[in-house]
Design a protein around this motif. Structure first.
Motif, PDB file in Angstrom:
ATOM      1  N   PRO A  16       9.443   4.716  -6.578  1.00  0.00           N
ATOM      2  CA  PRO A  16      10.187   5.748  -6.734  1.00  0.00           C
ATOM      3  C   PRO A  16      11.674   5.801  -5.780  1.00  0.00           C
ATOM      4  N   LYS A  17      12.380   6.847  -6.450  1.00  0.00           N
ATOM      5  CA  LYS A  17      13.574   7.009  -5.872  1.00  0.00           C
ATOM      6  C   LYS A  17      13.582   7.404  -4.422  1.00  0.00           C
ATOM      7  N   ASN A  18      12.690   8.229  -4.163  1.00  0.00           N
ATOM      8  CA  ASN A  18      12.752   8.778  -2.791  1.00  0.00           C
ATOM      9  C   ASN A  18      11.740   8.116  -1.842  1.00  0.00           C
ATOM     10  N   PHE A  19      11.459   6.794  -2.227  1.00  0.00           N
ATOM     11  CA  PHE A  19      10.591   5.951  -0.932  1.00  0.00           C
ATOM     12  C   PHE A  19      11.837   5.535  -0.162  1.00  0.00           C
ATOM     13  N   LYS A  20      11.267   5.669   1.190  1.00  0.00           N
ATOM     14  CA  LYS A  20      12.136   5.047   2.216  1.00  0.00           C
ATOM     15  C   LYS A  20      11.360   4.294   3.273  1.00  0.00           C
ATOM     16  N   ILE A  21      12.048   3.137   3.520  1.00  0.00           N
ATOM     17  CA  ILE A  21      11.342   2.209   4.702  1.00  0.00           C
ATOM     18  C   ILE A  21      12.284   2.391   5.793  1.00  0.00           C
ATOM     19  N   ILE A  22      11.713   2.553   6.922  1.00  0.00           N
ATOM     20  CA  ILE A  22      12.242   2.461   8.351  1.00  0.00           C
ATOM     21  C   ILE A  22      11.689   1.375   8.920  1.00  0.00           C
ATOM     22  N   LEU A  23      12.541   0.181   9.081  1.00  0.00           N
ATOM     23  CA  LEU A  23      12.208  -1.255   9.475  1.00  0.00           C
ATOM     24  C   LEU A  23      12.695  -1.249  10.937  1.00  0.00           C
ATOM     25  N   ILE A  24      11.801  -1.470  11.995  1.00  0.00           N
ATOM     26  CA  ILE A  24      12.151  -1.593  13.339  1.00  0.00           C
ATOM     27  C   ILE A  24      12.181  -3.159  13.518  1.00  0.00           C
ATOM     28  N   ASN A  25      13.461  -3.621  13.765  1.00  0.00           N
ATOM     29  CA  ASN A  25      13.319  -5.136  14.054  1.00  0.00           C
ATOM     30  C   ASN A  25      13.628  -5.383  15.277  1.00  0.00           C
ATOM     31  N   ASN A  26      12.708  -6.000  16.117  1.00  0.00           N
ATOM     32  CA  ASN A  26      12.828  -6.231  17.278  1.00  0.00           C
ATOM     33  C   ASN A  26      12.711  -7.953  17.483  1.00  0.00           C
ATOM     34  N   LYS A  63       5.132  12.671  -3.531  1.00  0.00           N
ATOM     35  CA  LYS A  63       5.606  13.288  -2.453  1.00  0.00           C
ATOM     36  C   LYS A  63       6.836  12.326  -1.756  1.00  0.00           C
ATOM     37  N   GLN A  64       7.624  13.076  -1.152  1.00  0.00           N
ATOM     38  CA  GLN A  64       8.814  12.309  -0.209  1.00  0.00           C
ATOM     39  C   GLN A  64       7.855  11.297   0.572  1.00  0.00           C
ATOM     40  N   THR A  65       7.919   9.989   0.442  1.00  0.00           N
ATOM     41  CA  THR A  65       7.085   8.811   1.277  1.00  0.00           C
ATOM     42  C   THR A  65       7.932   8.152   2.185  1.00  0.00           C
ATOM     43  N   VAL A  66       7.539   8.134   3.362  1.00  0.00           N
ATOM     44  CA  VAL A  66       8.150   7.285   4.428  1.00  0.00           C
ATOM     45  C   VAL A  66       7.368   6.162   4.919  1.00  0.00           C
ATOM     46  N   THR A 102       0.724  -1.294   0.076  1.00  0.00           N
ATOM     47  CA  THR A 102       0.116  -0.036   0.035  1.00  0.00           C
ATOM     48  C   THR A 102       0.960   1.389  -0.109  1.00  0.00           C
ATOM     49  N   ALA A 103       1.975   1.287   0.998  1.00  0.00           N
ATOM     50  CA  ALA A 103       2.884   2.616   0.979  1.00  0.00           C
ATOM     51  C   ALA A 103       3.451   2.690  -0.346  1.00  0.00           C
ATOM     52  N   ILE A 104       3.889   1.668  -1.157  1.00  0.00           N
ATOM     53  CA  ILE A 104       4.504   1.765  -2.501  1.00  0.00           C
ATOM     54  C   ILE A 104       3.546   2.369  -3.252  1.00  0.00           C
ATOM     55  N   GLY A 105       2.273   1.834  -3.412  1.00  0.00           N
ATOM     56  CA  GLY A 105       1.232   2.210  -4.359  1.00  0.00           C
ATOM     57  C   GLY A 105       1.001   3.796  -4.086  1.00  0.00           C
ATOM     58  N   ALA A 106       0.807   4.149  -2.845  1.00  0.00           N
ATOM     59  CA  ALA A 106       0.757   5.500  -2.444  1.00  0.00           C
ATOM     60  C   ALA A 106       1.921   6.549  -2.876  1.00  0.00           C
ATOM     61  N   ALA A 107       3.147   5.893  -2.808  1.00  0.00           N
ATOM     62  CA  ALA A 107       4.169   6.831  -2.969  1.00  0.00           C
ATOM     63  C   ALA A 107       4.204   6.969  -4.439  1.00  0.00           C
ATOM     64  N   VAL A 108       3.659   5.944  -5.222  1.00  0.00           N
ATOM     65  CA  VAL A 108       3.732   6.133  -6.716  1.00  0.00           C
ATOM     66  C   VAL A 108       2.724   7.083  -7.478  1.00  0.00           C
ATOM     67  N   ALA A 109       1.554   7.027  -6.589  1.00  0.00           N
ATOM     68  CA  ALA A 109       0.424   8.014  -6.827  1.00  0.00           C
ATOM     69  C   ALA A 109       0.587   9.443  -6.398  1.00  0.00           C
ATOM     70  N   ASN A 110       1.240   9.593  -5.095  1.00  0.00           N
ATOM     71  CA  ASN A 110       1.291  10.953  -4.618  1.00  0.00           C
ATOM     72  C   ASN A 110       2.743  11.723  -5.120  1.00  0.00           C
TER      73      ASN A 110
END
Length: 553
Positions: free
Chosen positions: A455-465, A431-434, A421-429
């Motif tokens: 997009p090249k400006n798409f960023k994932i912050i993955l919290i691995n616990n 904007k800088q998407t995190v 969903t986040a990737i689809g949103a980034a493609v459509a929007n």
């Protein structure tokens, strides 16, 4: 122009074009070849090829979420269709228009032992706003069903299913259309409030000295500034929002759980609203739901043009208009009486902030500390997508810049398609998407990265616990083999090799210093999609969060 030879496929494509359904998500297959050829050969359509149908559906949902336009999903026959269901259900509860177009075998081939066949008709019946089960031959009946399906998705804001049987040969094309579709326009209704409705609401409003407005998932900029300011100036009104409410004012309470968790029974009773007004989608906070279910308001009004859920068992009115229309109709008749209701809440808010700041200043590196550092560092005017489970709950505890738009799949609250969903949103929007996610949700949806459109400006912050941390803060947690294996799903996996395989820049952080450096670098470049994996201590996170609520007392 190239068209599929099969007339039914031509009809479906022409209906989509006529009704403005031009974003098409296609999953490769053979039975859907007539549709794929027709959509992909017409430059009026923007087509995306996503191999995994579950990911494809959430990708399409992310686009529809951003564009507010219906998106079509196209798949082959058999189990491919079933993989759409998680996103289909999310679209139903989040009121997002999706049009599933499934290719099928002819009815004569169903349940006779033919390959790649299942009972596709009405497969989404429990969550579909309309099911169009088409016949092979072009007919007026088919036209009516296709019209009704697409119009329903557009007007009722949700998912529909069009099932189209095709017989071989599937790949033949022609250069001229052989169909002439009969398009029925979408009927647009402008909802207004009746005068007697407004007057009755105003009478109740003016009598009440304790009015609570609770906002669930809400589109950015959906409420006029004048309305926001009027609510903020009324001392008998307290406005409770969440991160996903996308509604901001300095007087509003955005950290609901922080405020109400330490309440005594006396405080709950004292702050019970006389009138509760809700709008927007699902509410994240379990604590506010428990509060309002036990200490019910005298009246509960829900404002939504389409639906009203009786979430608190106290619903008395459903106003079928937008919040703007409702408040613009109400305010000319509303009176500002003397009340201390807002002042009481605001005093508690100020008191809690001191305790929160003190607690956060002394906790060690943990999930909570990561959110405390990451959310204030997000670029202004960016878009934040958040996965479900722990991530969205931590996000509720940290103030966020009002220029940042926040989204989360709260319709069904599942973890299964958050990344897609986040990737689809980034493609459509654009904007800088995190995207902030936990390890289990990320691993569950890794096929989201199998996508040529990121997009090249798409960023994932993955919290691995190291597992499903949410289960450690729920009742029933015990450090046992059963818990670790079947609830928390402990693991030692990382995203490093996935990042390399899919062409993401990969960095890690494991303490406050490295996190600060990594976050600064993350937002300094937009030339390559990035994954920042943050490792936090499995056995500390739950205790730090639980102690937080204890120390608020």
């Amino acid at each position: 122009m190239i068209y599929p030879k099969i007339p039914l496929a031509q009809s479906i494509i022409e209906f989509c074009l006529a009704k403005g359904i031009t974003t098409i998500i296609i999953s490769p297959g053979s039975r859907n070849a007539p549709l794929t050829i027709g959509f992909a050969s017409n430059p009026a359509f923007t087509c995306y090829s996503i191999a995994d149908e579950r990911s494809a559906a959430f990708f399409g949902l992310g686009i529809a979420q951003q564009t507010k336009q219906a998106v079509a999903l196209v798949c082959t026959s058999g189990s491919a269709l079933l993989n759409y269901y998680p996103a289909f259900a999310e679209a139903f509860y989040s009121q997002i228009p999706l049009i599933v177009i499934s290719a099928d075998r002819p009815q004569s081939k169903i349940d006779i032992g033919d390959g790649q066949t299942i009972r596709q008709e009405n497969v989404f019946a429990n969550h579909s706003l309309y099911n169009a089960n088409l016949q092979e031959e072009v007919s007026n009946e088919n036209d009516i069903k296709i019209n009704e399906a697409i119009n329903t998705a557009l007007t009722q804001k949700g998912p529909v299913h069009i099932n189209a049987p095709f017989e071989e040969p599937l790949y033949e094309t022609v250069t001229e259309l052989s169909v002439n579709v009969n398009v029925i326009p979408v009927a647009i209704e402008n909802s207004i409030l009746a005068i007697d409705e407004v007057q009755k609401a105003a009478e109740s409003w003016n009598k009440a000295s304790k009015k609570m407005i609770l906002v669930g998932v809400n589109e950015p900029n959906a409420v006029n500034d004048a309305i926001i300011e009027a609510l903020a100036q009324d001392e008998s009104v307290v406005v409770l929002t969440e991160t996903t409410s996308n509604l901001h004012h300095t007087t509003f309470i955005s950290n609901i759980d922080t405020i109400i968790t330490p309440f005594t029974e006396t405080e709950f009773e004292q702050l019970r609203p006389e009138i509760l007004i809700t709008f927007g989608g699902m509410v994240v906070s379990k604590r506010i739901k428990a509060f309002l279910r036990k200490y019910k308001p005298k009246e509960h009004w829900h404002i939504d043009p389409l639906r009203a859920y009786d979430t608190f068992g106290a619903l008395t009115n459903h106003f079928t208009v937008t919040p703007n229309i409702f408040f613009e109709s109400l305010f000319p008749l509303a009176q500002k009486g003397s009340s201390t209701y807002f002042q009481e809440w605001d005093h508690i808010k100020s008191h809690r902030k001191l305790k929160v700041d003190l607690y956060l200043s002394k906790i060690p590196f943990s999930d909570f500390k990561v959110f405390e550092k990451v959310i204030p560092a997000l670029p202004q005017h960016s878009q934040l997508q958040i996965s479900n489970s722990s991530a969205i709950r931590y996000a509720q505890l940290i103030e966020i810049d009002p220029t940042i738009e926040v989204y989360c799949n709260r319709g069904t609250s599942g973890i299964d398609g958050s990344t897609s969903t986040a990737i689809g949103a980034a493609v459509a929007n654009k904007k800088q998407t995190v995207f902030i996610t936990g390890d289990i949700g990320f691993l569950y949806d890794t096929n989201a990265l199998w996508n040529h459109y990121i997009p090249k400006n798409f960023k994932i912050i993955l919290i691995n616990n190291g597992g499903g941390g949410i289960f450690r803060i729920l009742p029933g947690h015990a450090e046992t083999p059963v818990f670790n294996t079947y609830f928390e799903t402990s693991h030692c996996l990382t995203a490093e090799h996935l990042a390399k395989m899919y062409g993401f820049k990969y960095t890690i952080a494991s303490d406050e210093g490295s996190l600060q450096t990594a976050v600064t670098e993350l937002f300094a470049q937009n030339e390559q999609a990035c994954i920042l994996e943050v490792f936090t201590p499995t056995l500390l996170n739950d205790q730090i969060l639980l102690n937080f609520f204890k120390e608020l007392n």
